[in-house]
Write a protein that holds these residues in place. Structure first.
Motif, PDB file in Angstrom:
ATOM      1  N   ALA A   1       1.127  -0.902  -0.185  1.00 14.81           N
ATOM      2  CA  ALA A   1       0.214  -0.147   0.072  1.00 14.81           C
ATOM      3  C   ALA A   1       0.685   1.281  -0.041  1.00 14.81           C
ATOM      4  O   ALA A   1       2.249   1.851  -0.064  1.00 14.81           O
ATOM      5  N   ILE A   2       0.179   2.154  -0.414  1.00 17.39           N
ATOM      6  CA  ILE A   2       0.961   3.569  -0.265  1.00 17.39           C
ATOM      7  C   ILE A   2       1.109   4.072   0.992  1.00 17.39           C
ATOM      8  O   ILE A   2       0.036   4.055   1.638  1.00 17.39           O
ATOM      9  N   THR A   3       1.854   4.794   1.483  1.00 19.92           N
ATOM     10  CA  THR A   3       1.937   5.254   3.195  1.00 19.92           C
ATOM     11  C   THR A   3       1.649   7.005   2.528  1.00 19.92           C
ATOM     12  O   THR A   3       2.292   7.328   4.379  1.00 19.92           O
ATOM     13  N   ASP A   4       2.388   7.637   1.478  1.00 19.56           N
ATOM     14  CA  ASP A   4       2.907   8.561   1.453  1.00 19.56           C
ATOM     15  C   ASP A   4       1.539   9.119   1.101  1.00 19.56           C
ATOM     16  O   ASP A   4       0.340   8.629   0.323  1.00 19.56           O
ATOM     17  N   SER A   5       1.404  10.857   2.402  1.00 24.35           N
ATOM     18  CA  SER A   5      -0.065  11.119   1.325  1.00 24.35           C
ATOM     19  C   SER A   5      -0.477  11.890   0.308  1.00 24.35           C
ATOM     20  O   SER A   5       1.306  12.992   0.227  1.00 24.35           O
ATOM     21  N   LEU A   6      -0.787  11.364  -0.848  1.00 21.67           N
ATOM     22  CA  LEU A   6      -0.443  12.608  -2.140  1.00 21.67           C
ATOM     23  C   LEU A   6      -1.256  13.887  -2.217  1.00 21.67           C
ATOM     24  O   LEU A   6      -0.851  14.431  -3.315  1.00 21.67           O
ATOM     25  N   ASN A   7      -1.858  13.332  -1.154  1.00 21.06           N
ATOM     26  CA  ASN A   7      -3.332  15.132  -1.304  1.00 21.06           C
ATOM     27  C   ASN A   7      -3.461  15.406  -2.856  1.00 21.06           C
ATOM     28  O   ASN A   7      -3.391  16.346  -3.234  1.00 21.06           O
ATOM     29  N   LEU A   8      -4.070  15.130  -3.711  1.00 22.29           N
ATOM     30  CA  LEU A   8      -4.851  14.289  -4.866  1.00 22.29           C
ATOM     31  C   LEU A   8      -5.567  14.742  -5.039  1.00 22.29           C
ATOM     32  O   LEU A   8      -6.421  13.257  -4.477  1.00 22.29           O
TER      33      LEU A   8
END
Length: 399
Positions: free
Chosen positions: A80-87
Motif C-alpha cells: 500500500a501507498i504510505t505517502d499522503s499524495l493529497n490529490l
C-alpha cells in the motif's frame, strides 16, 4: 478612491482568488496554450520483422512463457501507498516492495495497462489478468550510466495475489544457428501496450517494439553481469528468469529541422494513435534540449494495432510548458505532466488550458477507460523512497 488604487486592489483580489483555487485543488488558468504545427513534418517508418529469424531461433532454444505463466510465478509483493499524495480525485494505487522503492540503480519511468492492450471488455484482462505495466531503466551503480531496461507486470485483480514480476528487455543478436541477445539500453521514459504489441520510447530515435506473446524463459544462476548465450542450452539474463525480445523498431523522421526527443508516450484508444512529448528546458540543460517542447500524434493503421510501413502525424503541437515527463490524450483532450512545475496541465482547443497541483517526481500517464466506473489517469513517481503508482479520477483533471 483613485483609479490606480482600485486597479491595485483588484489585482490583489484576483491573485488571492487564484491562489485559493490552487490550494483547494481547483484548476488555475495556465498562462499560455499549445499552438498547432504542420503535422506533415513528422513521419514514422515501421519495421515489425527486423528480428523475426533470430526470435524464432531463440524461442526454439529457450522456450516461451505466456503472461499468465509469468504472473503465476510472480515473486515480488506490491504494498500500500504510505505517502499522503493529497490529490483531488485520488482513487487507488500501490508501492513496489521495499527493495525496489529504495533502489538507487533502477528507476521507474513509463506506465501502461491491460486496459490499453484490450480495452474495457472482460474487465480489461489480458491472458486472464488485469495488469499494470511499468518500464524501468537500470544504471551501472548508483551514480553510473544507463546499462539496461526492464518492465514490471503487476497484478491488479482481486482474483490474484498482490504480486508482480520483472522481465528484462533484450535485443536479439547472433545467428539463427547460435542466437543470443543483449541489453536494451534505453531510458524507457514512456511505454504503450496495444493488442499484443508493447511500444517503448527510444529517446533519440522513436520506439522499440516488443510482442507480449513472445516472452522467453532463461537460465537463472550465473553472475549478475552475465547476459546472453553461454552455451547451446544456457542463456543468462542478469539472473532474470524471463526476457522479452525486441521484434522491430519504429523510426521517427522530421523535415522541421529539429529531431524529436521521444521522452514519453501514451496510447489514445479513442482515436487509435500514440501521442508523444518531449522533455526540454528553457535554458541551462546539458542532457536535454533547451527549446520549447512538442507533442505529436501518430495514428495506427486502420483497424490494426500496428503502424503502416510509413505513417504521417495527424496532429502536432508546440507546447508552452517544460520538463514534461508525461502525456495522455483521449477524445480530443490532452494532459501533460511537468516534473519541473509539479503541475498537471490540461488542454483542449475549445476550452483552453488549465493547471493542477501534481506530485513531485511525476512520470508518465496512462488513460484507463472504464465502462461502469469513472475513467482514471494512472501515473507514478520516480524518486527513491517514494515510488508510488497511483490513479486519479480523470474528471477531477478535466478543466
Amino acid at each position: 478612491m483613485s483609479i490606480r488604487l482600485k486597479v491595485l486592489r483588484a489585482a490583489v483580489a484576483l491573485t488571492l482568488c487564484v491562489s485559493a483555487a490552487q490550494v483547494a485543488g481547483s484548476p488555475a488558468l495556465a498562462a499560455a496554450a499549445p499552438t498547432s504545427l504542420p503535422a506533415g513534418q513528422f513521419t514514422l517508418t515501421a519495421n515489425y520483422t527486423q528480428f523475426s529469424a533470430l526470435n524464432t531461433a531463440l524461442a526454439t532454444k529457450l522456450g516461451s512463457a505466456t503472461v499468465s505463466d509469468v504472473m503465476d510465478n510472480a515473486n515480488h509483493d506490491r504494498q500500500a501507498i504510505t505517502d499522503s499524495l493529497n490529490l483531488p480525485g485520488y482513487s487507488t494505487g500501490f508501492q513496489f516492495d521495499d527493495g525496489d522503492v529504495g533502489d538507487c540503480t533502477n528507476f521507474p519511468q513509463g506506465i501502461t495497462t491491460s486496459r490499453d492492450a484490450v480495452g474495457t471488455a472482460n474487465s480489461g484482462n489480458y491472458d486472464g489478468h488485469q495488469l499494470i505495466l511499468v518500464s524501468w531503466y537500470t544504471k551501472d551503480g548508483c551514480d553510473g550510466d544507463s546499462s539496461r531496461s526492464r518492465i514490471t507486470l503487476v497484478d491488479w485483480d482481486a482474483t490474484y495475489p498482490n504480486k508482480y514480476r520483472k522481465i528484462l528487455l533484450v535485443e536479439p543478436t547472433g545467428t539463427a544457428a547460435a542466437p543470443s541477445f543483449k541489453d536494451v539500453v534505453v531510458h524507457a521514459g514512456g511505454v504503450s501496450w496495444y493488442g499484443n504489441y508493447l511500444y517503448v520510447a527510444d529517446t533519440g530515435h522513436g520506439m522499440r517494439v516488443f510482442d507480449m506473446t513472445k516472452i522467453l524463459k532463461t537460465s537463472t544462476g550465473g553472475t549478475a553481469d552475465q547476459i546472453g548465450r553461454q552455451s547451446d542450452t544456457t542463456y543468462y539474463a542478469h539472473n532474470y528468469a524471463y526476457v522479452l525480445p525486441q521484434i522491430g523498431k519504429i523510426t521517427a523522421a522530421t523535415t522541421s529541422g529539429t529531431s524529436l526527443a521521444w521522452s514519453s508516450i501514451s496510447l489514445d484508444r479513442a482515436d487509435p494513435s500514440i501521442v508523444m512529448t518531449e522533455y526540454t528546458c528553457t535554458s541551462g540543460c546539458t542532457s536535454y534540449p533547451n527549446r520549447a517542447p512538442r507533442a505529436i500524434r501518430f495514428p495506427f493503421a486502420s483497424g490494426l494495432t500496428t503502424f503502416a510501413a510509413s505513417t504521417t502525424a495527424s496532429e502536432a503541437l508546440q507546447l508552452p510548458w517544460y520538463k514534461l515527463n508525461g502525456v495522455a490524450s483521449h477524445n480530443g483532450r490532452w494532459w501533460f505532466n511537468s516534473s519541473g512545475d509539479k503541475k498537471l496541465y490540461y488542454w483542449t482547443p475549445a476550452a483552453g488550458p488549465s493547471s493542477y497541483a501534481w506530485v513531485s517526481g511525476g512520470e508518465s500517464i496512462s488513460y484507463w477507460e472504464d465502462s461502469t466506473n469513472p475513467d482514471l489517469l494512472w501515473s507514478l513517481q520516480e524518486p527513491i523512497g517514494h515510488r508510488n503508482v497511483f490513479a486519479v479520477e480523470q474528471a477531477s483533471y478535466d478543466g
